[in-house]
Design a protein around this motif. Structure first.
Motif, PDB file in Angstrom:
ATOM      1  N   SER A 100     -20.706  35.062  51.438  1.00 30.58           N
ATOM      2  CA  SER A 100     -21.712  36.243  51.122  1.00 30.58           C
ATOM      3  C   SER A 100     -23.145  35.809  50.229  1.00 30.58           C
ATOM      4  CB  SER A 100     -20.773  37.413  50.613  1.00 30.58           C
ATOM      5  OG  SER A 100     -20.519  37.265  49.160  1.00 30.58           O
ATOM      6  N   ALA A 101     -22.940  34.982  49.476  1.00 32.71           N
ATOM      7  CA  ALA A 101     -24.044  34.723  48.727  1.00 32.71           C
ATOM      8  C   ALA A 101     -25.009  33.235  49.248  1.00 32.71           C
ATOM      9  CB  ALA A 101     -23.819  34.530  47.254  1.00 32.71           C
ATOM     10  N   GLY A 102     -24.443  33.145  50.317  1.00 35.66           N
ATOM     11  CA  GLY A 102     -25.536  31.852  51.124  1.00 35.66           C
ATOM     12  C   GLY A 102     -25.017  30.630  50.831  1.00 35.66           C
ATOM     13  N   ALA A 103     -23.625  30.294  50.528  1.00 35.56           N
ATOM     14  CA  ALA A 103     -23.201  28.953  50.375  1.00 35.56           C
ATOM     15  C   ALA A 103     -21.978  28.507  51.244  1.00 35.56           C
ATOM     16  CB  ALA A 103     -22.554  28.538  49.001  1.00 35.56           C
ATOM     17  N   ARG A 104     -21.731  27.466  51.471  1.00 38.21           N
ATOM     18  CA  ARG A 104     -20.494  27.136  52.367  1.00 38.21           C
ATOM     19  C   ARG A 104     -19.367  26.238  51.203  1.00 38.21           C
ATOM     20  NH1 ARG A 104     -23.449  22.862  56.154  1.00 38.21           N
ATOM     21  NH2 ARG A 104     -24.483  22.511  54.259  1.00 38.21           N
ATOM     22  N   VAL A 105     -18.133  26.515  51.928  1.00 36.10           N
ATOM     23  CA  VAL A 105     -17.074  25.941  51.069  1.00 36.10           C
ATOM     24  C   VAL A 105     -16.190  24.722  51.558  1.00 36.10           C
ATOM     25  CG1 VAL A 105     -14.782  26.534  50.425  1.00 36.10           C
ATOM     26  CG2 VAL A 105     -16.312  28.202  50.286  1.00 36.10           C
ATOM     27  N   ILE A 106     -16.113  23.713  50.565  1.00 32.40           N
ATOM     28  CA  ILE A 106     -15.063  22.428  50.888  1.00 32.40           C
ATOM     29  C   ILE A 106     -13.957  22.885  50.285  1.00 32.40           C
ATOM     30  CG2 ILE A 106     -14.777  20.189  50.270  1.00 32.40           C
ATOM     31  CD1 ILE A 106     -17.709  19.674  51.226  1.00 32.40           C
ATOM     32  N   PRO A 107     -12.587  22.724  50.912  1.00 34.42           N
ATOM     33  CA  PRO A 107     -11.486  22.872  49.965  1.00 34.42           C
ATOM     34  C   PRO A 107     -11.245  21.493  49.276  1.00 34.42           C
ATOM     35  CG  PRO A 107     -11.011  22.548  52.363  1.00 34.42           C
ATOM     36  CD  PRO A 107     -12.620  22.654  52.277  1.00 34.42           C
ATOM     37  N   LEU A 108     -10.815  21.722  47.830  1.00 35.61           N
ATOM     38  CA  LEU A 108     -10.364  20.645  47.068  1.00 35.61           C
ATOM     39  C   LEU A 108      -8.810  20.864  47.258  1.00 35.61           C
ATOM     40  CD1 LEU A 108     -12.991  20.864  44.320  1.00 35.61           C
ATOM     41  CD2 LEU A 108     -13.102  19.803  46.175  1.00 35.61           C
ATOM     42  N   ILE A 109      -7.980  20.332  47.786  1.00 34.27           N
ATOM     43  CA  ILE A 109      -6.681  20.051  48.076  1.00 34.27           C
ATOM     44  C   ILE A 109      -5.939  19.394  46.872  1.00 34.27           C
ATOM     45  CG2 ILE A 109      -4.733  20.038  49.798  1.00 34.27           C
ATOM     46  CD1 ILE A 109      -6.924  19.919  51.985  1.00 34.27           C
ATOM     47  N   TYR A 110      -5.130  20.511  46.304  1.00 33.36           N
ATOM     48  CA  TYR A 110      -4.887  19.780  44.946  1.00 33.36           C
ATOM     49  C   TYR A 110      -4.031  18.606  45.027  1.00 33.36           C
ATOM     50  CZ  TYR A 110      -0.227  21.630  44.590  1.00 33.36           C
ATOM     51  OH  TYR A 110       1.232  22.015  44.738  1.00 33.36           O
ATOM     52  N   THR A 111      -3.160  18.534  46.223  1.00 28.92           N
ATOM     53  CA  THR A 111      -2.292  17.412  46.326  1.00 28.92           C
ATOM     54  C   THR A 111      -2.852  16.120  46.907  1.00 28.92           C
ATOM     55  OG1 THR A 111      -1.797  18.405  48.649  1.00 28.92           O
ATOM     56  CG2 THR A 111      -0.357  19.021  46.915  1.00 28.92           C
ATOM     57  N   GLU A 112      -4.074  16.135  47.009  1.00 28.96           N
ATOM     58  CA  GLU A 112      -4.693  15.102  47.766  1.00 28.96           C
ATOM     59  C   GLU A 112      -5.069  13.874  46.567  1.00 28.96           C
ATOM     60  OE1 GLU A 112      -8.169  16.535  50.842  1.00 28.96           O
ATOM     61  OE2 GLU A 112      -8.497  16.698  48.662  1.00 28.96           O
ATOM     62  N   PRO A 113      -4.971  12.567  46.898  1.00 24.93           N
ATOM     63  CA  PRO A 113      -5.083  11.638  46.049  1.00 24.93           C
ATOM     64  C   PRO A 113      -6.412  11.862  44.974  1.00 24.93           C
ATOM     65  CG  PRO A 113      -4.572  10.736  48.070  1.00 24.93           C
ATOM     66  CD  PRO A 113      -4.768  11.979  48.259  1.00 24.93           C
ATOM     67  N   PRO A 114      -6.212  11.381  43.761  1.00 26.36           N
ATOM     68  CA  PRO A 114      -7.258  11.770  42.904  1.00 26.36           C
ATOM     69  C   PRO A 114      -8.655  11.488  43.424  1.00 26.36           C
ATOM     70  CG  PRO A 114      -5.355  11.148  41.502  1.00 26.36           C
ATOM     71  CD  PRO A 114      -5.088  11.008  43.021  1.00 26.36           C
ATOM     72  N   GLU A 115      -8.638  10.146  43.918  1.00 20.78           N
ATOM     73  CA  GLU A 115      -9.918   9.370  44.289  1.00 20.78           C
ATOM     74  C   GLU A 115     -10.730  10.211  45.394  1.00 20.78           C
ATOM     75  OE1 GLU A 115      -6.277   7.088  46.217  1.00 20.78           O
ATOM     76  OE2 GLU A 115      -6.765   7.818  44.224  1.00 20.78           O
ATOM     77  N   GLN A 116      -9.606  10.956  46.578  1.00 23.79           N
ATOM     78  CA  GLN A 116     -10.096  11.895  47.444  1.00 23.79           C
ATOM     79  C   GLN A 116     -10.966  12.941  46.934  1.00 23.79           C
ATOM     80  OE1 GLN A 116     -10.532  11.146  50.370  1.00 23.79           O
ATOM     81  NE2 GLN A 116     -11.077  13.007  51.158  1.00 23.79           N
ATOM     82  N   LEU A 117     -10.165  13.687  45.837  1.00 28.12           N
ATOM     83  CA  LEU A 117     -10.658  14.730  45.144  1.00 28.12           C
ATOM     84  C   LEU A 117     -12.139  14.527  44.627  1.00 28.12           C
ATOM     85  CD1 LEU A 117      -7.636  16.464  43.541  1.00 28.12           C
ATOM     86  CD2 LEU A 117      -9.151  17.526  45.304  1.00 28.12           C
ATOM     87  N   LEU A 118     -12.008  13.576  43.893  1.00 27.53           N
ATOM     88  CA  LEU A 118     -13.246  12.979  43.257  1.00 27.53           C
ATOM     89  C   LEU A 118     -14.420  12.607  43.981  1.00 27.53           C
ATOM     90  CD1 LEU A 118     -11.854  10.936  40.248  1.00 27.53           C
ATOM     91  CD2 LEU A 118     -12.718  13.233  40.182  1.00 27.53           C
ATOM     92  N   LYS A 119     -13.844  12.167  45.041  1.00 27.22           N
ATOM     93  CA  LYS A 119     -15.176  11.811  46.208  1.00 27.22           C
ATOM     94  C   LYS A 119     -15.809  13.208  46.972  1.00 27.22           C
ATOM     95  CE  LYS A 119     -15.780   9.801  50.613  1.00 27.22           C
ATOM     96  NZ  LYS A 119     -15.356   8.416  51.879  1.00 27.22           N
ATOM     97  N   LYS A 120     -14.624  14.166  46.975  1.00 31.12           N
ATOM     98  CA  LYS A 120     -15.206  15.545  47.473  1.00 31.12           C
ATOM     99  C   LYS A 120     -15.988  16.404  46.473  1.00 31.12           C
ATOM    100  CE  LYS A 120     -11.803  17.146  50.989  1.00 31.12           C
ATOM    101  NZ  LYS A 120     -10.471  18.217  51.040  1.00 31.12           N
ATOM    102  N   LEU A 121     -15.650  16.103  45.014  1.00 34.07           N
ATOM    103  CA  LEU A 121     -16.523  16.743  44.240  1.00 34.07           C
ATOM    104  C   LEU A 121     -17.986  16.024  44.257  1.00 34.07           C
ATOM    105  CD1 LEU A 121     -14.538  16.675  40.872  1.00 34.07           C
ATOM    106  CD2 LEU A 121     -15.363  18.713  42.023  1.00 34.07           C
ATOM    107  N   ASP A 122     -18.150  15.070  44.763  1.00 34.90           N
ATOM    108  CA  ASP A 122     -19.533  14.583  44.781  1.00 34.90           C
ATOM    109  C   ASP A 122     -20.231  15.052  46.164  1.00 34.90           C
ATOM    110  OD1 ASP A 122     -19.367  12.818  42.837  1.00 34.90           O
ATOM    111  OD2 ASP A 122     -18.720  11.243  43.955  1.00 34.90           O
ATOM    112  N   LEU A 123     -19.515  16.018  46.901  1.00 32.34           N
ATOM    113  CA  LEU A 123     -20.090  16.547  47.914  1.00 32.34           C
ATOM    114  C   LEU A 123     -20.371  17.987  47.796  1.00 32.34           C
ATOM    115  CD1 LEU A 123     -17.914  15.556  50.940  1.00 32.34           C
ATOM    116  CD2 LEU A 123     -20.094  14.403  50.235  1.00 32.34           C
ATOM    117  N   VAL A 124     -20.189  18.621  46.566  1.00 35.25           N
ATOM    118  CA  VAL A 124     -20.418  20.070  46.435  1.00 35.25           C
ATOM    119  C   VAL A 124     -21.150  20.146  45.180  1.00 35.25           C
ATOM    120  CG1 VAL A 124     -18.111  20.463  47.336  1.00 35.25           C
ATOM    121  CG2 VAL A 124     -18.264  20.036  44.831  1.00 35.25           C
TER     122      VAL A 124
END
Length: 352
Positions: A100-124
């Motif tokens: 509603s404020a003009g952004a999109r969302v990437i889910p950070l799925i808490y069960t994902e391997p830490p390296e995958q989560l940290l990679k997603k953090l670089d996309l947000v």
């Protein structure tokens, strides 16, 4: 020839010659007026206006921000949608809140391997911790890892905002204080409330900075926010903990059903981190409880809070590869309708 043209127009239209003779005179007068207006007032007919280019956007801001939302254990519907032990969910209201404020969302799925989560953090360009009930185990460790990463990014010169809502705020309180038992019992389940601003509370630079004065005043007098929690922290306990009070400024407090005060909004002194014990997303996007405020002022509260998060995310220096963003957006998942039973959330995204 001009007179002949007027006579012809008179015959064709049936308008008397005497009346027709004034038409060219009026046209000439009008065109002269337009010329004078153009010369003296800069007024132009649509066909005469000079083309003008739109002003360039601020190059220091990012107008395609993405917010990472951390999933919570379960299906968000007490197992009515799935009993899978590895299931986690994000209430769709948080997604809509960000959108509603003009952004999109990437889910950070808490069960994902830490390296995958940290990679997603670089996309947000910012992160949102949701409400919920889990406060231990892998979920708590994931929240702690992401929180520390948020601070690291900001310490490294990367403006990276965090919103921590309800459970998210409780977990951050535990992490910052380094005390997993710091929270207290409160009676604030399914309760609309006011927000009482603390004496000398900072408004500029915080989530409340763009609120109109009238709406700020109504936050003190009208029940415009939704609470739904049984844990909280009293202002005294919060301020007595030096780690908490040196990290956060207390902006507002609220009262539970027993008139007990608890901290309801905080803002970090040195980081773009905001904590809410209340639920800014519910006013606009959740309908299960009749106690959720849906007045025009309550909707404005939701919108102003969402706008602040996204305005902070636009300050991010991160420019992630668009294809990688597309591959990870929440649009790759289908929300489930869970509100028909009249309990819980209206929609949830479930990850298994």
């Amino acid at each position: 020839m001009a007179i002949d043209a007027v006579r012809s127009f008179s015959v064709t239209t049936g308008i008397s010659f005497r009346n027709c003779i004034w038409i060219p005179i009026l046209m000439i007068t009008f065109l002269k007026f337009v010329g004078l207006a153009e010369a003296h007032f800069g007024i132009f007919l649509p066909s005469q206006r000079l083309s003008s280019a739109c002003s360039a956007p601020d190059p220091d801001l990012y107008y395609r921000p993405v917010i990472g939302i951390v999933s919570h254990p379960g299906d968000g519907a007490s197992g009515r949608l799935t009993n899978a032990t590895n299931a986690s969910y994000i209430a769709a209201s948080y997604v809509k809140f960000v959108e509603s404020a003009g952004a999109r969302v990437i889910p950070l799925i808490y069960t994902e391997p830490p390296e995958q989560l940290l990679k997603k953090l670089d996309l947000v360009n910012g992160v949102l911790f949701t409400g919920g009930s889990a406060n231990s185990g892998l979920y708590f460790e994931t929240i702690r890892t992401i929180f520390k990463k948020v601070l690291e990014k900001n310490d490294g010169g990367h403006h990276f905002p965090l919103y921590a809502t309800c459970l998210g705020f409780e977990l951050v309180t535990m992490i910052v204080s380094e005390d997993n038992n710091i929270l207290e019992e409160v009676s604030a389940r399914n309760q609309a409330s006011t927000l009482q601003f603390t004496e000398n509370a900072t408004i500029d630079g915080t989530v409340f900075e763009r609120f109109p004065p009238g709406l700020l005043k109504k936050l003190n007098t009208d029940c415009l926010v939704m609470q739904n929690h049984h844990l909280g922290i009293s202002p005294r306990r919060f301020l007595d903990n030096k780690k908490l009070s040196s990290f956060f400024e207390v902006l507002t407090t609220s009262k539970d059903e027993n008139n007990k005060d608890y901290v309801s909004t905080v803002s970090s002194w040195n980081y773009p981190v905001t904590g809410f014990q209340w639920h800014p997303e519910k006013n606009t996007f959740e309908w299960a409880s009749p106690r959720i405020p849906h007045t025009e002022e309550a909707i404005q509260v939701t919108q102003h809070v969402a706008n602040f998060l996204v305005s902070e995310a636009r300050k991010s220096i991160n420019r992630p590869p668009e294809q990688e963003v597309l591959n990870n957006l929440i649009y790759n998942y289908i929300p489930s309708y869970s509100g028909k039973a009249g309990r819980g959330f209206d929609q949830v995204y479930i990850f298994t």
